[in-house]
Design an enzyme around this catalytic site. Structure first.
Site, short mmCIF file in Angstrom:
data_model
loop_
_atom_site.label_atom_id
_atom_site.label_comp_id
_atom_site.label_asym_id
_atom_site.label_seq_id
_atom_site.Cartn_x
_atom_site.Cartn_y
_atom_site.Cartn_z
N LYS A 157 -1.13 -9.51 2.55
CA LYS A 157 -0.50 -9.09 3.71
C LYS A 157 -1.24 -8.22 4.37
CE LYS A 157 3.15 -5.63 3.59
NZ LYS A 157 2.68 -4.77 4.56
N ASP A 196 0.79 -1.22 -0.07
CA ASP A 196 -0.05 -0.20 -0.09
C ASP A 196 0.76 1.35 0.11
OD1 ASP A 196 0.80 -0.11 2.50
OD2 ASP A 196 -1.24 0.10 3.43
N SER A 197 2.08 1.07 0.20
CA SER A 197 3.13 2.42 -0.37
C SER A 197 2.85 2.95 -1.53
CB SER A 197 4.49 1.80 0.08
OG SER A 197 4.84 0.66 -1.22
N GLU A 225 9.59 -4.77 10.19
CA GLU A 225 9.84 -3.43 9.76
C GLU A 225 10.42 -2.59 10.97
OE1 GLU A 225 7.21 -1.42 6.97
OE2 GLU A 225 8.31 0.63 7.35
N ASP A 234 -1.29 -6.11 -0.57
CA ASP A 234 -1.47 -5.80 1.00
C ASP A 234 -3.02 -5.14 1.05
OD1 ASP A 234 0.29 -5.11 3.04
OD2 ASP A 234 1.07 -3.01 2.03
O1 KIV Z 1 3.48 -1.18 1.63
C1 KIV Z 1 4.64 -1.58 1.38
O2 KIV Z 1 5.27 -1.27 0.53
C2 KIV Z 1 5.13 -2.43 2.44
C3 KIV Z 1 6.66 -2.70 2.34
C4 KIV Z 1 7.35 -1.65 2.74
C5 KIV Z 1 6.83 -3.95 3.40
O3 KIV Z 1 4.34 -2.64 3.35
#
Ligand code: KIV
Length: 276
Positions: A103, A34-35, A172, A73
């Site tokens: 995730k 979700d980044s 993390e 995510d």
């Molecule tokens: O959202 C994301 O990209 C993440 C990674 C940084 C693990 O959760």
């Protein structure tokens, strides 16, 4: 790989080309994190991104990554209310987003949701330590597990998600020694990001590690810039601009030919129609 002690590689991808390149470069797992809210949609933080938007990105990634195991995510607000809500969201990610697993962020408190999702046959990658979706409660993007109490909580969370059925856990922003010791205590692999070399694998955000951002942007301490995609794209686009302006592009080799006699006939016809 975990059993063999071989480090597991994971990288984020947010669309077809970023998935394609990660897959072709040999990533074991691709994460539609979700980044993407921040790095692909330009939003302030990850809390704004919707399940529908995540699904759209997952669909593009799934078309680009043919070998890697793809994880999507679950965005904030789509899994915390109840295990049933979590399962419904996870099913949509698999059925519509075409990912292989999901995730979700959180430790012991997310165990019932992880159990529910995994018993429906959907692999779950857990995420403990710094959980960006909860940054307001954590006081920002802060390193976790820096005190004895914090390290114990981190370990309890990692064990809880393992016992609930997670196949692996993202760790993390946790001190390397703590993450390394907890990795040894777990049966499942840890995928570290800012958690040192003792984890079972590593994950990074692709735009960060490939250097696809303008100079001067803040980068977390753990990010290594392995490339300069921004610099190369700037160079290419600026050269394109210059060549269009000075008419050196397109050159003859970039154009389609027409037989000479056809063109001359075409010219004659245009001239004749101008005279008429
Ligand atoms: O959202 C994301 O990209 C993440 C990674 C940084 C693990 O959760």
């Amino acid at each position: 790989m975990h059993k063999r002690g071989e480090p597991i590689t994971m990288l984020t991808a947010h669309d077809f080309p970023s998935a394609h390149v990660a897959d072709q470069a040999g990533m074991d797992m691709v994460l539609v994190g979700d980044s993407l809210a921040m790095v692909s949609m330009g939003l302030e933080d990850t809390s704004e991104v919707l399940l529908e938007e995540m699904i759209l990105h997952c669909r593009s990634v799934a078309r680009g990554a043919k070998s890697a195991f793809i994880v999507g995510d679950l965005p904030m607000g789509t899994y915390e209310v109840s295990p049933e809500q979590a399962l419904q969201s996870a099913i949509r990610m698999v059925k519509e987003g075409r990912v292989h697993g999901i995730k979700l962020e959180g430790g012991a408190e997310m165990a019932p949701a992880i159990e529910k999702i995994t018993t429906a046959g959907i692999p779950v990658l857990a995420h403990v330590g710094l959980t960006p979706q909860r940054q307001n409660a954590l006081g920002g993007f802060r390193v976790q597990g820096k005190t004895t109490a914090g390290a114990l909580k981190f370990m309890a969370d990692a064990i809880a998600v393992q016992e609930a059925g997670a196949f692996a856990v993202v760790v993390e922003a946790v001190p390397a020694e703590v993450a390394g010791l907890v990795t040894k205590k777990l049966r499942i692999p840890t995928i570290g990001i800012g958690a040192g070399n003792g984890c079972s694998g590593q994950v990074l955000v692709q735009v960060d590690m490939s250097g696809n951002f303008p100079p001067g942007r803040f980068l977390p301490k753990f990010v290594k810039k392995f490339g300069d995609v921004w610099g190369e794209a700037q160079r290419a686009i600026q050269t394109y601009r210059t060549e269009v302006k000075d008419r050196s592009y397109p050159a003859p080799e970039h154009t389609y030919p027409i037989p000479k006699e056809e063109y001359e006939e075409f010219e004659r016809m245009i001239e004749a129609s101008n005279r008429a």
